[in-house]
Motif scaffolding. Structure first.
Motif, PDB file in Angstrom:
ATOM      1  N   ALA A 214      37.531  33.390  36.541  1.00 32.33           N
ATOM      2  CA  ALA A 214      38.538  33.323  37.600  1.00 32.33           C
ATOM      3  C   ALA A 214      38.885  31.874  37.915  1.00 32.33           C
ATOM      4  O   ALA A 214      40.069  31.519  38.059  1.00 32.33           O
ATOM      5  CB  ALA A 214      38.036  34.038  38.852  1.00 32.33           C
TER       6      ALA A 214
ATOM      7  N   ILE B   7      35.856  40.329  35.481  1.00 33.89           N
ATOM      8  CA  ILE B   7      36.159  38.922  35.719  1.00 33.89           C
ATOM      9  C   ILE B   7      34.955  38.250  36.374  1.00 33.89           C
ATOM     10  O   ILE B   7      34.508  38.676  37.437  1.00 33.89           O
ATOM     11  CB  ILE B   7      37.399  38.757  36.606  1.00 33.89           C
TER      12      ILE B   7
ATOM     13  N   LEU C 246      41.996  37.591  41.974  1.00 33.82           N
ATOM     14  CA  LEU C 246      41.457  38.051  40.696  1.00 33.82           C
ATOM     15  C   LEU C 246      40.103  38.732  40.876  1.00 33.82           C
ATOM     16  O   LEU C 246      39.824  39.762  40.250  1.00 33.82           O
ATOM     17  CB  LEU C 246      41.314  36.877  39.724  1.00 33.82           C
TER      18      LEU C 246
END
Length: 274
Positions: A50, A45, A32
């Motif tokens: 995450a 993110i 991610l």
């Protein structure tokens, strides 16, 4: 397109995590963070999102795998609850540590952590289990060949180790099995397949505690989670089925190579922006 990528990521992470008892978060979190650089939808993110999203997904990976392993009679439920006495509070402590960590520090710390885990996976099969263990809980397991294997642990030692496993789980969004499985095999003489299955039960319990904390403080992106969860559930089942039929040596080799590459990539990404 991003939805498909996330669904595949959840599936692969869960399969590998279930086979090895890792949980899958050790793959989801760095993936991610790296994908956020290249996708406008996945951009932005933070480490907290995450980690929180990964832990929520691992509830489903852990539950799916645990149910499959229970059918195979490979889960030591009693030991799992004892380990959870340590991992539960440890997970909450890890969530607290995670809340103020900035991106650069997180990337470097997590990258170093992943490289260390890959080293543990590299040597775990080369280190024989301890022949003598402190007196405590003694258990036995009869494998599919009819062989009875004795294993055991001192509860205080087990709970202490589980606390740190839970802490890393809450801090980095991993299941903790990457530490707990080697500890069970090397220190407590668990049969490897039993260690993996019991670890997935512990992953389910620890992820539940950690994710509730992350949800309460807004560290979960529900879009990512909904895309990851279907693959995570299916992957948990598939990983348990593969674990039953195949040795995991080849998977361990591929996984540790993958982890080294990801770890170095995260360290570079973090250092370059410091």
């Amino acid at each position: 397109m991003e939805w498909i990528v996330l669904a595949i990521l959840g599936l692969i992470a869960a399969i590998l995590g279930s086979i090895m008892g890792l949980g899958g978060g050790i793959i989801i979190v760095p993936a991610l963070m790296i994908l956020s650089e290249y996708s406008p939808i996945l951009g932005g993110i933070t480490p907290q999102i995450a980690v929180g999203t990964s832990l929520l997904v691992m509830i489903f990976t852990g539950l799916s795998s645990t149910l499959a392993y229970i059918k195979q009679k490979k889960v030591d439920i009693q030991s799992g609850w004892i380990f959870f006495i340590g991992s539960g509070p440890g997970a909450l402590f890890g969530v607290w540590l995670n809340k103020d960590m900035n991106v650069d520090v997180f990337l470097v710390a997590f990258g170093v952590f992943i490289v260390i885990i890959s080293f543990i996976l590299m040597i775990r099969n080369r280190i024989p289990p301890l022949k003598r263990r402190p007196k405590g809980i003694e258990r036995s397991h009869t494998n599919e060949l009819g062989e009875t294997i004795q294993y055991g642990y001192q509860p205080i030692v087990a709970v202490t180790i589980a606390f740190f496993v839970g802490m890393f789980s809450g801090l980095f969004g991993i299941g903790g099995g990457s530490l707990m499985v080697p500890a069970m095999v090397l220190l407590f003489a668990f049969p490897p397949h039993l260690a993996v299955a019991t670890s997935m039960f512990l992953v389910f319990l620890s992820a539940t505690v950690s994710s509730i904390s992350h949800v309460s403080i807004g560290n979960v992106d529900w879009y990512y989670a909904l895309a990851l969860i279907p693959g995570a559930w299916l992957g948990g089942q598939l990983g348990a089925a593969i674990n039953r039929r195949l040795t995991s040596n080849a998977v361990v080799f591929m996984l540790r190579v993958f982890l080294i590459i990801i770890g170095i990539r995260l360290i570079y990404q973090g250092v370059s922006t410091l």
